[in-house]
Design a protein around this motif. Structure first.
Motif, PDB file in Angstrom:
ATOM      1  N   GLU A 149       1.030  -0.813   0.605  1.00 44.46           N
ATOM      2  CA  GLU A 149      -0.008  -0.347   0.122  1.00 44.46           C
ATOM      3  C   GLU A 149       1.140   1.206   0.089  1.00 44.46           C
ATOM      4  O   GLU A 149       2.217   1.171   0.419  1.00 44.46           O
ATOM      5  N   SER A 150       0.542   1.962   0.085  1.00 44.10           N
ATOM      6  CA  SER A 150       0.892   3.737  -0.464  1.00 44.10           C
ATOM      7  C   SER A 150       0.479   4.695  -0.103  1.00 44.10           C
ATOM      8  O   SER A 150      -1.207   4.354  -0.392  1.00 44.10           O
ATOM      9  N   SER A 151       1.285   5.383   0.124  1.00 44.67           N
ATOM     10  CA  SER A 151       0.448   6.625   0.985  1.00 44.67           C
ATOM     11  C   SER A 151       1.623   8.429   0.427  1.00 44.67           C
ATOM     12  O   SER A 151       2.522   7.766   0.599  1.00 44.67           O
ATOM     13  N   PRO A 152       1.309   9.712   0.166  1.00 42.58           N
ATOM     14  CA  PRO A 152       1.677  10.618  -0.115  1.00 42.58           C
ATOM     15  C   PRO A 152       2.862  10.423   1.035  1.00 42.58           C
ATOM     16  O   PRO A 152       3.343  10.121   2.041  1.00 42.58           O
ATOM     17  N   ALA A 153       4.299  10.972   0.595  1.00 44.73           N
ATOM     18  CA  ALA A 153       5.999  10.941   1.243  1.00 44.73           C
ATOM     19  C   ALA A 153       5.636  12.275   2.373  1.00 44.73           C
ATOM     20  O   ALA A 153       5.776  11.524   3.818  1.00 44.73           O
ATOM     21  N   HIS A 154       4.784  13.214   2.454  1.00 48.60           N
ATOM     22  CA  HIS A 154       4.052  14.177   3.029  1.00 48.60           C
ATOM     23  C   HIS A 154       3.025  13.475   4.269  1.00 48.60           C
ATOM     24  O   HIS A 154       2.629  14.650   4.539  1.00 48.60           O
ATOM     25  N   TYR A 155       2.235  12.451   3.870  1.00 47.54           N
ATOM     26  CA  TYR A 155       1.783  12.151   5.340  1.00 47.54           C
ATOM     27  C   TYR A 155       2.171  11.227   6.446  1.00 47.54           C
ATOM     28  O   TYR A 155       1.560  10.406   7.220  1.00 47.54           O
ATOM     29  N   ALA A 156       3.560  11.473   6.480  1.00 47.82           N
ATOM     30  CA  ALA A 156       4.550  11.113   7.272  1.00 47.82           C
ATOM     31  C   ALA A 156       5.552  11.322   7.620  1.00 47.82           C
ATOM     32  O   ALA A 156       6.219  12.439   7.010  1.00 47.82           O
ATOM     33  N   VAL A 157       5.874  11.181   9.307  1.00 46.06           N
ATOM     34  CA  VAL A 157       6.815  11.887   9.719  1.00 46.06           C
ATOM     35  C   VAL A 157       7.818  10.637  10.519  1.00 46.06           C
ATOM     36  O   VAL A 157       7.038   9.420  10.825  1.00 46.06           O
ATOM     37  N   GLU A 158       9.102  11.273  10.322  1.00 45.84           N
ATOM     38  CA  GLU A 158      10.250  10.027  11.216  1.00 45.84           C
ATOM     39  C   GLU A 158      10.924  11.224  11.251  1.00 45.84           C
ATOM     40  O   GLU A 158      11.724  11.974  10.772  1.00 45.84           O
ATOM     41  N   GLY A 159      11.917  10.525  12.855  1.00 49.40           N
ATOM     42  CA  GLY A 159      12.723  11.833  12.620  1.00 49.40           C
ATOM     43  C   GLY A 159      12.561  13.163  13.657  1.00 49.40           C
ATOM     44  O   GLY A 159      12.698  13.884  12.996  1.00 49.40           O
ATOM     45  N   GLY A 160      11.139  13.146  13.878  1.00 52.12           N
ATOM     46  CA  GLY A 160      10.113  14.935  14.000  1.00 52.12           C
ATOM     47  C   GLY A 160      10.237  15.410  12.542  1.00 52.12           C
ATOM     48  O   GLY A 160       9.665  16.374  12.549  1.00 52.12           O
ATOM     49  N   ARG A 161      11.009  14.722  11.351  1.00 54.83           N
ATOM     50  CA  ARG A 161      10.172  15.580  10.116  1.00 54.83           C
ATOM     51  C   ARG A 161       9.900  14.716   9.098  1.00 54.83           C
ATOM     52  O   ARG A 161       9.580  13.245   9.210  1.00 54.83           O
ATOM     53  N   VAL A 162       8.802  15.274   8.007  1.00 51.60           N
ATOM     54  CA  VAL A 162       8.042  15.186   6.722  1.00 51.60           C
ATOM     55  C   VAL A 162       9.662  14.605   5.905  1.00 51.60           C
ATOM     56  O   VAL A 162      10.306  14.925   5.862  1.00 51.60           O
TER      57      VAL A 162
END
Lengths: 133, 133, 133
Positions: free
Chosen positions: C104-117
């Motif tokens: 499954e996939s979604s936009p990268a800007h729907y996810a945060v890691e290390g406090g950054r989008v």
């Protein structure tokens, strides 16, 4: 309507951590996505230590995946991810580097709650009124 | 091809509930999405009572998430969600208000089963024939 | 960035199977999607034998679902699914007929890691450099 799944290695979170984080996620989601808190579900999937790997080594991340209905402004989903990630570190003390928050979405009409198809974003008020809540 | 994940707090469902609900989901999916029942997977994720929250309080919902291939008529996915939700209440006695069914989808060519990329909706017959099933 | 969830009935996989499969998935993902292995998460969800059904009967499949950012070439996601499925059979001995891999996939800007989008595919290098890793 939304479902948040928090996945960790067992004993990463205390009972208090879980209750507090569920509260924070519920508050943030309700504020940003305009959904009454009564519709926000948060679950914790706590796995044995030999069942969680990062970089192919046993690890202790906090992986939070959320499902939302299509049609929210994309910038608000980004804000939701950012605020949920910040709350996760604030509540649990797990460093941001080990916290990943991911949202997936699908059409509201791919989902049913209370026996009725979910409303599209912006149409919640009429839907909730009709539920008699 | 499809995967259904039913998430509950532990001891919400009996063994019989699980077997019967798996049977109903399999029947409904097979009929509406034209997939042989042999390809329908249903799993139950039963979590400790301090790991499931609704409205920031420990709760006993039945959350069913399903994955399907993109390209089914949208109205049929809505019908699938509606019928699966109704079956969940009928089988388990859990009121509709605590049952949430959500479908997510992605392209058939993002998935592999039996070593082969899944067929798009409508192309199942040739794919299955080639599998020798 | 990615999350892989491997679901099985309990005692289907040994500890070695899990560690080796996590290693293979990490290697394949890193090569095909150009993500450093340090960002690849693999988890195993091992369920009681009365909690996993295929064709409405208790079963022992290996269901692997992966989340990736939107924007990778679709053919590479197909290749990822094919290679992960092959590795699953090679490592565990479970026949291909019982292995299902779904992305499954979604936009990268729907996810945060290390406090950054998260960065969109192709923009990883600048994002990682800024992280100071």
């Amino acid at each position: 309507m939304p479902i948040y799944t928090c996945t960790t290695a067992r004993d990463t979170l205390s009972g208090d951590d879980k209750a507090t984080l569920a509260g924070e996620i519920t508050r943030i989601h309700s504020e940003i996505n305009h959904v009454p808190s009564t519709y926000v579900n948060v679950i914790f999937n706590e796995l044995p230590t030999d069942a969680v790997y990062t970089d192919a080594k046993p690890s202790r991340p906090l992986l939070i995946t959320g499902w939302v209905r299509d049609g929210h402004p994309e910038a608000e989903t980004t804000r939701l991810a950012t605020e949920v990630a910040a709350a996760a570190t604030r509540v649990t003390g797990i460093p941001a580097e080990r916290v990943l928050v991911v949202f997936e979405s699908s059409p509201a009409h791919y989902a049913v709650e209370g026996g009725r198809v979910l409303p599209a974003p912006g149409e919640e008020a009429a839907w909730i009124a009709a539920a008699g809540h």
